[in-house]
Enzyme design. Structure first.
Site, PDB file in Angstrom:
ATOM      1  N   SER A  86     -17.879  16.727 -21.588  1.00  0.00           N
ATOM      2  CA  SER A  86     -16.668  16.022 -21.177  1.00  0.00           C
ATOM      3  C   SER A  86     -16.776  15.372 -19.797  1.00  0.00           C
ATOM      4  O   SER A  86     -17.081  16.046 -18.806  1.00  0.00           O
ATOM      5  CB  SER A  86     -15.501  17.015 -21.181  1.00  0.00           C
ATOM      6  OG  SER A  86     -14.394  16.508 -20.484  1.00  0.00           O
ATOM      7  N   GLY A  87     -16.483  14.086 -19.750  1.00  0.00           N
ATOM      8  CA  GLY A  87     -16.454  13.397 -18.464  1.00  0.00           C
ATOM      9  C   GLY A  87     -15.373  13.949 -17.559  1.00  0.00           C
ATOM     10  O   GLY A  87     -15.577  14.117 -16.349  1.00  0.00           O
ATOM     11  N   LEU A  88     -14.205  14.246 -18.144  1.00  0.00           N
ATOM     12  CA  LEU A  88     -13.127  14.862 -17.370  1.00  0.00           C
ATOM     13  C   LEU A  88     -13.573  16.213 -16.838  1.00  0.00           C
ATOM     14  O   LEU A  88     -13.376  16.528 -15.657  1.00  0.00           O
ATOM     15  CB  LEU A  88     -11.885  15.024 -18.248  1.00  0.00           C
ATOM     16  CG  LEU A  88     -10.750  15.860 -17.655  1.00  0.00           C
ATOM     17  CD1 LEU A  88     -10.182  15.205 -16.406  1.00  0.00           C
ATOM     18  CD2 LEU A  88      -9.652  16.095 -18.695  1.00  0.00           C
ATOM     19  N   ASP A 146     -11.660  11.651 -12.696  1.00  0.00           N
ATOM     20  CA  ASP A 146     -12.395  11.131 -13.850  1.00  0.00           C
ATOM     21  C   ASP A 146     -12.224   9.612 -13.832  1.00  0.00           C
ATOM     22  O   ASP A 146     -11.469   9.042 -14.620  1.00  0.00           O
ATOM     23  CB  ASP A 146     -11.822  11.745 -15.132  1.00  0.00           C
ATOM     24  CG  ASP A 146     -12.507  11.227 -16.391  1.00  0.00           C
ATOM     25  OD1 ASP A 146     -13.658  10.774 -16.299  1.00  0.00           O
ATOM     26  OD2 ASP A 146     -11.873  11.284 -17.464  1.00  0.00           O
ATOM     27  N   ASP A 177     -20.081  12.332 -23.283  1.00  0.00           N
ATOM     28  CA  ASP A 177     -19.037  11.366 -22.936  1.00  0.00           C
ATOM     29  C   ASP A 177     -19.601  10.487 -21.819  1.00  0.00           C
ATOM     30  O   ASP A 177     -19.743  10.931 -20.682  1.00  0.00           O
ATOM     31  CB  ASP A 177     -17.804  12.147 -22.477  1.00  0.00           C
ATOM     32  CG  ASP A 177     -16.676  11.267 -21.982  1.00  0.00           C
ATOM     33  OD1 ASP A 177     -16.764  10.036 -22.122  1.00  0.00           O
ATOM     34  OD2 ASP A 177     -15.692  11.831 -21.454  1.00  0.00           O
ATOM     35  N   ASP A 234     -18.347   7.502 -20.768  1.00  0.00           N
ATOM     36  CA  ASP A 234     -17.365   6.559 -20.243  1.00  0.00           C
ATOM     37  C   ASP A 234     -17.634   5.144 -20.763  1.00  0.00           C
ATOM     38  O   ASP A 234     -17.849   4.950 -21.949  1.00  0.00           O
ATOM     39  CB  ASP A 234     -17.353   6.618 -18.716  1.00  0.00           C
ATOM     40  CG  ASP A 234     -16.840   7.945 -18.187  1.00  0.00           C
ATOM     41  OD1 ASP A 234     -16.171   8.667 -18.952  1.00  0.00           O
ATOM     42  OD2 ASP A 234     -17.118   8.285 -17.022  1.00  0.00           O
ATOM     43  N   GLU A 270     -16.848   3.957 -24.363  1.00  0.00           N
ATOM     44  CA  GLU A 270     -15.482   3.452 -24.545  1.00  0.00           C
ATOM     45  C   GLU A 270     -15.373   2.025 -24.050  1.00  0.00           C
ATOM     46  O   GLU A 270     -16.141   1.587 -23.174  1.00  0.00           O
ATOM     47  CB  GLU A 270     -14.481   4.355 -23.832  1.00  0.00           C
ATOM     48  CG  GLU A 270     -14.669   4.444 -22.336  1.00  0.00           C
ATOM     49  CD  GLU A 270     -13.816   5.548 -21.711  1.00  0.00           C
ATOM     50  OE1 GLU A 270     -12.879   5.205 -20.961  1.00  0.00           O
ATOM     51  OE2 GLU A 270     -14.107   6.740 -21.939  1.00  0.00           O
ATOM     52  N   LYS A 305     -13.736   3.057 -14.692  1.00  0.00           N
ATOM     53  CA  LYS A 305     -12.636   3.309 -15.631  1.00  0.00           C
ATOM     54  C   LYS A 305     -11.630   4.280 -15.039  1.00  0.00           C
ATOM     55  O   LYS A 305     -11.857   4.866 -13.988  1.00  0.00           O
ATOM     56  CB  LYS A 305     -13.180   3.854 -16.959  1.00  0.00           C
ATOM     57  CG  LYS A 305     -14.212   4.982 -16.850  1.00  0.00           C
ATOM     58  CD  LYS A 305     -13.741   6.450 -16.809  1.00  0.00           C
ATOM     59  CE  LYS A 305     -12.664   6.863 -17.746  1.00  0.00           C
ATOM     60  NZ  LYS A 305     -13.113   7.965 -18.648  1.00  0.00           N
ATOM     61  N   ASN A 351      -9.188   7.672 -16.428  1.00  0.00           N
ATOM     62  CA  ASN A 351      -8.975   8.599 -17.530  1.00  0.00           C
ATOM     63  C   ASN A 351      -7.876   8.048 -18.437  1.00  0.00           C
ATOM     64  O   ASN A 351      -6.899   7.455 -17.969  1.00  0.00           O
ATOM     65  CB  ASN A 351      -8.575   9.969 -16.985  1.00  0.00           C
ATOM     66  CG  ASN A 351      -8.392  10.990 -18.082  1.00  0.00           C
ATOM     67  OD1 ASN A 351      -7.326  11.086 -18.684  1.00  0.00           O
ATOM     68  ND2 ASN A 351      -9.433  11.753 -18.344  1.00  0.00           N
ATOM     69  N   SER A 352      -8.030   8.269 -19.730  1.00  0.00           N
ATOM     70  CA  SER A 352      -7.099   7.693 -20.705  1.00  0.00           C
ATOM     71  C   SER A 352      -5.661   8.163 -20.533  1.00  0.00           C
ATOM     72  O   SER A 352      -4.725   7.480 -20.972  1.00  0.00           O
ATOM     73  CB  SER A 352      -7.569   8.029 -22.123  1.00  0.00           C
ATOM     74  OG  SER A 352      -8.819   7.432 -22.383  1.00  0.00           O
ATOM     75  N   ARG A 391     -15.751   4.210 -28.796  1.00  0.00           N
ATOM     76  CA  ARG A 391     -14.385   4.716 -28.564  1.00  0.00           C
ATOM     77  C   ARG A 391     -13.433   3.556 -28.320  1.00  0.00           C
ATOM     78  O   ARG A 391     -13.615   2.765 -27.392  1.00  0.00           O
ATOM     79  CB  ARG A 391     -14.414   5.664 -27.371  1.00  0.00           C
ATOM     80  CG  ARG A 391     -13.071   6.181 -26.906  1.00  0.00           C
ATOM     81  CD  ARG A 391     -13.320   7.339 -25.972  1.00  0.00           C
ATOM     82  NE  ARG A 391     -12.250   7.542 -25.013  1.00  0.00           N
ATOM     83  CZ  ARG A 391     -12.231   8.529 -24.118  1.00  0.00           C
ATOM     84  NH1 ARG A 391     -13.234   9.390 -24.077  1.00  0.00           N
ATOM     85  NH2 ARG A 391     -11.237   8.657 -23.269  1.00  0.00           N
ATOM     86  N   HIS A 446      -8.420   6.698 -30.158  1.00  0.00           N
ATOM     87  CA  HIS A 446      -7.759   7.559 -29.171  1.00  0.00           C
ATOM     88  C   HIS A 446      -6.288   7.198 -29.043  1.00  0.00           C
ATOM     89  O   HIS A 446      -5.906   6.027 -29.180  1.00  0.00           O
ATOM     90  CB  HIS A 446      -8.451   7.371 -27.825  1.00  0.00           C
ATOM     91  CG  HIS A 446      -8.389   8.561 -26.926  1.00  0.00           C
ATOM     92  ND1 HIS A 446      -7.928   9.791 -27.318  1.00  0.00           N
ATOM     93  CD2 HIS A 446      -8.728   8.709 -25.600  1.00  0.00           C
ATOM     94  CE1 HIS A 446      -8.002  10.644 -26.307  1.00  0.00           C
ATOM     95  NE2 HIS A 446      -8.468  10.009 -25.261  1.00  0.00           N
TER      96      HIS A 446
END
Length: 291
Positions: free
Chosen positions: A44-46, A56, A83, A85, A112, A118, A120-121, A156, A187
């Site tokens: 996980s990038g987060l 993130d 992940d 990104d 993504e 970027k 975080n979503s 993604r 997502h």
């Protein structure tokens, strides 16, 4: 014979059943995910950013993310999906990224369609996406750069996250599939699964779908499997659980002036030894020194 992890991940993608993927942020969380029956690891990038207490938001370098993924991969026997990104830059960065991750033993990557750097979503600021044409170029580059065809490339789609609607999400996903993505991660940040279910029911290509039900936790694994979803990624639950547990334990120690009240609520040192393979270490010593 131990099966190649890339082949394992490819086989999971090719089956019709749902595979469960656990988010991890270090070797320990990866090993616990394997222990509890998950099929693969999401580096996980987060999570990797959080354990270094940075946002993130493309703050860490590709090398830092890769080093963390390698530790996870070395700590377990199930495949790792990284992940990555937005690919750490343009197509040339993607080319180097694929070569580095694949040669390091990682079994798949997820890219993504956001800009670099970027957000975080789930960040409430404006989410900016690159053009479909630009992202397709990244997918084509990734596919061309891999050596092993079993190395998985997941595209993604962030159109729903950015509020661009179902048509934009579908059109982007279709373009990414045609560009060579092995799977499409769709997502959403809605608090119910309706938006995701609508997309899944509309999806008419054979490219497998991947979801991350962080914001819509009510949907079950059985429901996802019935919808035909191939991977469900539980991306950050172990991170969030560990933060809450550590915070409560440390607070309790300071409040009570000793560790006695919390000793029956935390792992024994012997549990940690087991995760470190100390019993295997002892057995090896017995074997080699008894000769």
């Amino acid at each position: 014979m131990i099966q190649n992890k890339n082949k394992t991940l490819r086989d999971l993608l090719n089956t019709k059943k749902l595979s469960k993927v656990a988010g991890a942020h270090d070797g320990l969380s990866a090993k616990l995910a394997e222990k509890n029956g998950f099929d693969a690891i999401w580096a996980s990038g987060l999570g990797i950013s959080a354990i270094q207490t940075v946002p993130d938001a493309s703050i860490l370098t590709m090398t830092e993310f890769l080093e963390a993924a390698i530790i996870m991969n070395d700590s377990c026997n199930i495949p790792v999906i990284a992940d990555c990104d937005s690919g750490f830059g343009n197509i040339h960065n993607v080319d180097r990224m694929i070569k580095k991750y694949e040669s390091s033993g990682i079994s798949g990557v997820c890219l993504e369609d956001k800009v670099f750097p970027k957000l975080n979503s789930f960040d409430d600021r404006e989410q900016l996406l690159v053009s479909s044409k630009e992202f397709c170029a990244k997918i084509k580059t990734a596919k061309d750069s891999r050596v092993d065809n079993d190395f998985v490339i997941i595209a993604r789609v962030e159109a729903l996250i950015a509020g661009l609607g179902q048509d934009e999400a579908y059109n982007r996903a279709k373009a990414y599939s045609e560009a060579g993505a092995d799977a499409i991660l769709i997502h959403s940040k809605q608090k119910n699964p309706n938006e995701i279910v609508e997309f899944i029911k509309r999806w008419d290509l054979s490219t497998p779908l991947v979801v991350v039900p962080t914001k819509y936790p009510s949907i079950t694994m059985g429901e996802l499997e019935n919808l035909g979803v191939r991977f469900s990624i539980y991306a950050n639950q172990s991170l969030r659980a560990s933060v809450k547990a550590m915070d409560e334990v440390l607070s309790n120690i300071m409040k009570n002036g000793s560790t006695e009240p919390i000793e029956n609520k935390i792992s024994n040192v012997s549990d940690i030894f087991d995760l470190q393979d100390i019993p295997k270490m002892k057995k090896r010593e017995e074997i080699v020194y008894s000769k």
